[in-house]
Design a protein around this motif. Structure first.
Motif, PDB file in Angstrom:
ATOM      1  N   THR A   1       7.558  23.052  -8.725  1.00 47.53           N
ATOM      2  CA  THR A   1       7.902  22.171  -7.602  1.00 47.53           C
ATOM      3  C   THR A   1       8.215  20.767  -8.083  1.00 47.53           C
ATOM      4  OG1 THR A   1       6.624  23.415  -5.966  1.00 47.53           O
ATOM      5  CG2 THR A   1       6.964  21.069  -5.526  1.00 47.53           C
ATOM      6  N   ALA A   2       7.369  20.237  -8.960  1.00 46.11           N
ATOM      7  CA  ALA A   2       7.574  18.866  -9.453  1.00 46.11           C
ATOM      8  C   ALA A   2       8.860  18.755 -10.271  1.00 46.11           C
ATOM      9  CB  ALA A   2       6.378  18.434 -10.289  1.00 46.11           C
ATOM     10  N   HIS A   3       9.099  19.701 -11.157  1.00 51.74           N
ATOM     11  CA  HIS A   3      10.302  19.652 -11.991  1.00 51.74           C
ATOM     12  C   HIS A   3      11.560  19.732 -11.125  1.00 51.74           C
ATOM     13  CE1 HIS A   3      12.858  19.947 -15.406  1.00 51.74           C
ATOM     14  NE2 HIS A   3      13.135  21.234 -15.265  1.00 51.74           N
ATOM     15  N   ASP A   4      11.550  20.627 -10.159  1.00 57.47           N
ATOM     16  CA  ASP A   4      12.688  20.779  -9.259  1.00 57.47           C
ATOM     17  C   ASP A   4      12.908  19.505  -8.440  1.00 57.47           C
ATOM     18  OD1 ASP A   4      14.775  22.301  -7.998  1.00 57.47           O
ATOM     19  OD2 ASP A   4      13.452  22.617  -6.285  1.00 57.47           O
ATOM     20  N   PHE A   5      11.815  18.936  -7.921  1.00 62.63           N
ATOM     21  CA  PHE A   5      11.919  17.752  -7.072  1.00 62.63           C
ATOM     22  C   PHE A   5      12.487  16.566  -7.836  1.00 62.63           C
ATOM     23  CE2 PHE A   5      10.383  13.737  -5.450  1.00 62.63           C
ATOM     24  CZ  PHE A   5      10.655  13.825  -4.092  1.00 62.63           C
ATOM     25  N   TRP A   6      11.914  16.260  -8.995  1.00 60.27           N
ATOM     26  CA  TRP A   6      12.335  15.063  -9.714  1.00 60.27           C
ATOM     27  C   TRP A   6      13.737  15.209 -10.303  1.00 60.27           C
ATOM     28  CZ3 TRP A   6      10.290  11.078  -8.018  1.00 60.27           C
ATOM     29  CH2 TRP A   6       8.936  11.018  -7.689  1.00 60.27           C
ATOM     30  N   THR A   7      14.135  16.433 -10.614  1.00 57.67           N
ATOM     31  CA  THR A   7      15.522  16.632 -11.047  1.00 57.67           C
ATOM     32  C   THR A   7      16.472  16.356  -9.889  1.00 57.67           C
ATOM     33  OG1 THR A   7      14.782  18.325 -12.622  1.00 57.67           O
ATOM     34  CG2 THR A   7      17.138  18.213 -12.153  1.00 57.67           C
ATOM     35  N   ALA A   8      16.136  16.874  -8.706  1.00 57.87           N
ATOM     36  CA  ALA A   8      16.947  16.608  -7.515  1.00 57.87           C
ATOM     37  C   ALA A   8      17.000  15.111  -7.217  1.00 57.87           C
ATOM     38  CB  ALA A   8      16.385  17.379  -6.321  1.00 57.87           C
TER      39      ALA A   8
END
Length: 244
Positions: free
Chosen positions: A128-135
């Motif tokens: 979730t964190a990796h996806d969020f911060w990439t977005a």
């Protein structure tokens, strides 16, 4: 920043009471309907177990200067765009004047399957964190300051969650910090590292026994991952947004 410590502690205990009370009511409702899920799943399918903590977030938003911000709690309006997937469903979103101020994940784990669930929760939190911060870096939320991203975990305080666990790693050694630790301690290490790696602004793990349905009893594993650190970090972020 505004944080009434006595009021916060009372609401935290009420949130814990609601967690266990809602689980029991969900199980009882399913038993009465004759369609009960197996094992502990019957206590989570109602989806209302962490509502007390949602109310605590709402109070912090209002008390720290964003009384007119939108705080979203209904499933239909809790999705944000992702980078590796189209959308991600959150538990609480705070949006002020079109800016994403905060996104919060609320999770829980009740025995007996602590091992498999710990690994699943860890993978979820990291993904979730990796996806969020990439977005975020790719401009999914527009040009804005970094929002508060929080992860809060409620774990049953039980013999199985506190006993030392032995791991098998035949090729390379497990990091020393994890060796012979309980699942509660592993959640504490996970939360500490989620914060240290700046994947979440605050990450908290709380331990509470089933008897807390009457008492609201809970404990924190460490200061960094405690509920007080979570709410003070969130309150400070809200106050900073209100001052813009």
């Amino acid at each position: 920043m505004t944080l009434d410590l006595q009021n916060y502690e009372r609401k935290a205990r009420e949130s814990v009471q609601a967690f266990w009370g809602n689980r029991e009511r969900a199980k009882q409702k399913q038993l009465e309907s004759g369609k009960a899920d197996r094992g502990e799943r019957a206590g989570v399918t109602a989806g209302k177990n962490m509502d007390g903590f949602i109310a605590l977030v709402l109070d912090l938003v209002h008390a720290n200067g964003l009384a007119n911000a939108e705080v979203y709690q209904r499933r239909a309006v809790l999705t944000l765009p992702g980078y590796f997937r189209p959308t991600k469903l959150w538990d609480v979103l705070v949006i002020n004047k079109g800016r994403l101020v905060a996104a919060v994940e609320l999770k829980s784990q009740v025995g007996p399957s602590f091992g498999n669930n710990f690994n699943n929760r860890t993978e979820e939190a990291l993904g979730t964190a990796h996806d969020f911060w990439t977005a975020y870096r790719k401009g999914a939320f527009g040009q804005q300051p970094r929002p508060f991203v929080g992860w809060l975990m409620m774990v049953e305080d039980a013999q199985q969650s506190r006993k030392a666990i032995l791991d098998r790693s035949p090729h390379f050694p497990v990091f020393r910090e994890f060796q012979g630790t309980s699942y509660l301690k592993r959640y504490d290490i996970l939360c500490q590292r989620l914060i240290q790696e700046q994947l979440y602004a605050a990450a908290s793990v709380l331990a509470s026994p089933r008897t807390a349905a009457q008492t609201g009893e809970f404990c924190e594993i460490s200061e960094l991952t405690g509920l007080k650190m979570f709410v003070t970090t969130l309150a400070g972020h809200i106050a900073a947004e209100a001052a813009r």
